[in-house]
Design a protein around this motif. Structure first.
Motif, PDB file in Angstrom:
ATOM      1  N   ASP A 206      -3.666  -1.724  -7.540  1.00  0.00           N
ATOM      2  CA  ASP A 206      -3.650  -0.561  -6.662  1.00  0.00           C
ATOM      3  C   ASP A 206      -2.760   0.520  -7.267  1.00  0.00           C
ATOM      4  O   ASP A 206      -1.545   0.338  -7.377  1.00  0.00           O
ATOM      5  CB  ASP A 206      -3.081  -0.993  -5.289  1.00  0.00           C
ATOM      6  CG  ASP A 206      -3.281   0.059  -4.213  1.00  0.00           C
ATOM      7  OD1 ASP A 206      -3.143  -0.288  -3.026  1.00  0.00           O
ATOM      8  OD2 ASP A 206      -3.590   1.214  -4.559  1.00  0.00           O
ATOM      9  N   HIS A 208      -2.405   3.372  -5.998  1.00  0.00           N
ATOM     10  CA  HIS A 208      -1.780   3.963  -4.801  1.00  0.00           C
ATOM     11  C   HIS A 208      -1.674   5.482  -4.860  1.00  0.00           C
ATOM     12  O   HIS A 208      -0.623   6.051  -4.546  1.00  0.00           O
ATOM     13  CB  HIS A 208      -0.401   3.339  -4.576  1.00  0.00           C
ATOM     14  CG  HIS A 208      -0.161   2.975  -3.136  1.00  0.00           C
ATOM     15  ND1 HIS A 208       0.743   3.634  -2.351  1.00  0.00           N
ATOM     16  CD2 HIS A 208      -0.712   2.044  -2.344  1.00  0.00           C
ATOM     17  CE1 HIS A 208       0.752   3.120  -1.131  1.00  0.00           C
ATOM     18  NE2 HIS A 208      -0.126   2.150  -1.101  1.00  0.00           N
ATOM     19  N   GLU A 232      -7.741   0.453  -7.678  1.00  0.00           N
ATOM     20  CA  GLU A 232      -7.794   1.023  -6.320  1.00  0.00           C
ATOM     21  C   GLU A 232      -6.992   2.314  -6.225  1.00  0.00           C
ATOM     22  O   GLU A 232      -5.918   2.441  -6.808  1.00  0.00           O
ATOM     23  CB  GLU A 232      -7.226   0.008  -5.330  1.00  0.00           C
ATOM     24  CG  GLU A 232      -7.147   0.509  -3.897  1.00  0.00           C
ATOM     25  CD  GLU A 232      -6.449  -0.462  -2.983  1.00  0.00           C
ATOM     26  OE1 GLU A 232      -6.157  -1.598  -3.405  1.00  0.00           O
ATOM     27  OE2 GLU A 232      -6.170  -0.081  -1.838  1.00  0.00           O
ATOM     28  N   ASP A 233      -7.525   3.252  -5.432  1.00  0.00           N
ATOM     29  CA  ASP A 233      -6.818   4.522  -5.166  1.00  0.00           C
ATOM     30  C   ASP A 233      -6.216   5.099  -6.440  1.00  0.00           C
ATOM     31  O   ASP A 233      -5.026   5.400  -6.511  1.00  0.00           O
ATOM     32  CB  ASP A 233      -5.754   4.296  -4.089  1.00  0.00           C
ATOM     33  CG  ASP A 233      -6.391   4.231  -2.694  1.00  0.00           C
ATOM     34  OD1 ASP A 233      -5.812   3.560  -1.812  1.00  0.00           O
ATOM     35  OD2 ASP A 233      -7.469   4.816  -2.499  1.00  0.00           O
ATOM     36  N   ARG A 279     -12.979   0.957   1.254  1.00  0.00           N
ATOM     37  CA  ARG A 279     -11.808   0.193   1.657  1.00  0.00           C
ATOM     38  C   ARG A 279     -11.391   0.383   3.113  1.00  0.00           C
ATOM     39  O   ARG A 279     -10.373  -0.164   3.525  1.00  0.00           O
ATOM     40  CB  ARG A 279     -10.621   0.595   0.772  1.00  0.00           C
ATOM     41  CG  ARG A 279     -10.727   0.116  -0.648  1.00  0.00           C
ATOM     42  CD  ARG A 279     -10.241  -1.313  -0.814  1.00  0.00           C
ATOM     43  NE  ARG A 279      -8.796  -1.437  -0.741  1.00  0.00           N
ATOM     44  CZ  ARG A 279      -8.174  -2.350   0.006  1.00  0.00           C
ATOM     45  NH1 ARG A 279      -8.866  -3.173   0.757  1.00  0.00           N
ATOM     46  NH2 ARG A 279      -6.856  -2.404   0.035  1.00  0.00           N
TER      47      ARG A 279
HETATM   48 MG    MG Z   1      -4.152   0.211  -1.222  1.00  0.00          MG
END
Ligand code: MG
Ligand code: CS2
Length: 398
Positions: A206, A208, A232-233, A279
């Protein structure tokens, strides 16, 4: 059947949770998670002061109409506070409807499309050796997929190495960040974990929201030799078009959406297939009703589900996700970091975790009961998510 009571329960069995409980004239009750980590009381007021008075007297079976009433009727649409409040109402209505039908909720969503739900857990470590120990611990707990987050040489704290939940304190913790140090370090972490655990273990990471699209493109490419399950992100997604640059640069699968609260946040990402996983959680996306629509929309583009499931999604929100996970065809993976023992006592639940997989259970409804007396013994505590500052002191995404 009519709703006769709408009650908001705020409790903090280790971290704050906001739960809506609806009661009908024939004694059925439904629960909905309305927890917005770090801004919980805003949702409490939205529900108590503006929504609850509108719910008494409504027919709880009119789920779609009630959702439209609360979404369009507010005039001011979307946003995390509004959609967490609407989500709690929607989820509680689905809980009631399934209880009235005498069925576990997934049966009303099309029935089971699979026998169990694959989960991924969190492996965190300030150093790579600590991370290795954390990966081993998750594997011993039965997880068959892990998200790996580590500290970065020279930095005091990195996302995920802390609890990652809102900290019980009067002001946000200030963490430090250095993107170049992170970009240099992360590929070496993946190399070490692959060396230790082999090529098959699904490894997630992630970022983030901390990278620019160019940096995200570089990282996606640098991680390709280690075949991540996803990144992710990777970059803030308010500008959906920014993902075109990342997508063009790398085959690393991309996951986005835990901070989204509307299908419009995804429209370009999905229709241009710029991502591989959506998500969003029931709790932040306005409930089961809109999330099922999102999942079906994503399925048209061969995009799979990966519902957000950290400890700040309550057992009520997690249970709602599990019923959807069991039913939808394009399920991908479910995040599951678990909760404290005390949280499990406040929110007694039918869902189970075994051998790396989850199941919502066969109880009518969501399969979650709230112990209000125990909840009352753990009142709200002021808490904030951390903030991030770069080496020059400027504020950066946490
Ligand atoms: Mg996350
Ligand atoms: C994280 C979350 O689990 C994740 O993917 O992004 O833990 C996030 O940091 C928290 O939900 C914020 O409240």
């Amino acid at each position: 059947m009519k709703i006769v009571e709408a009650k908001v329960v705020v409790t903090s069995p280790g971290r704050n949770f906001v739960t809506l409980k609806l009661t009908t004239d024939d004694g059925l009750t439904g629960l909905g998670d309305a927890t917005l980590n770090g801004r919980e009381l805003a949702v409490v007021s939205y529900l108590e002061d503006h929504v609850a008075p509108l719910l008494t007297g409504l027919d709880p079976h009119r789920i779609e109409d009630t959702w439209q009433y609360l979404y369009r009727g507010a005039y001011w649409r979307r946003g995390p506070v509004t959609m967490a409040a609407v989500a709690a109402v929607d989820t509680a209505l689905w809980d009631i409807k399934a209880k009235a039908a005498g069925m576990p909720l997934y049966q009303l969503l099309g029935g089971a499309s699979r026998d169990r739900i694959r989960a991924y857990g969190h492996a965190n470590g300030a150093t790579v050796p600590e991370l290795m120990d954390s990966v081993r611990a998750r594997l011993e707990e039965g997880y068959q997929a892990v998200r790996i987050q580590t500290g970065i040489p020279g930095l005091k704290a990195v996302y995920g190495v802390h609890a990652g939940v809102a900290h019980q304190q009067q002001r946000p913790l200030v963490e430090d960040w250095d993107t170049e140090a992170y970009l240099r370090h992360l590929p070496t972490v993946f190399e070490a974990v692959r060396e230790e655990f082999g090529p098959e273990l699904p490894l997630l990471h992630d970022a983030h929201h901390r990278l620019t699209p160019t940096q995200a493109a570089r990282l996606g490419r640098d991680l390709e030799p280690y075949r991540p399950f996803w990144l992710e992100d990777c970059t803030p997604a308010e500008n959906q078009e920014a993902f075109r640059q990342v997508r063009a640069a790398t085959t690393t699968p991309l996951a986005v959406g835990e901070v989204f609260n509307s299908v419009h946040d995804y429209q370009t990402l999905i229709t241009e297939r710029l991502i591989d996983y959506v998500r969003s959680a029931v709790t932040h996306f306005g409930g089961i009703t809109p999330l099922k629509k999102l999942f079906d929309f994503a399925a048209l583009y061969q995009i799979r589900t990966a519902t957000h499931g950290p400890e700040d999604i309550s057992p009520v929100g997690l249970a709602a996700a599990l019923h959807l996970d069991l039913a939808v065809h394009n399920f991908g993976i479910q995040e599951y970091s678990g909760h404290t023992t005390l949280t499990g006592e406040v929110f007694r639940h039918a869902y189970t975790f075994a051998d790396g997989h989850l199941h919502p259970g066969e109880q009518p409804g969501l399969g979650v009961e709230l112990d209000e007396a125990l909840a009352a013994r753990h009142p709200y505590e002021q808490a904030y998510l951390p903030v991030n500052r770069l080496q020059d002191g400027s504020l950066h995404d946490w």
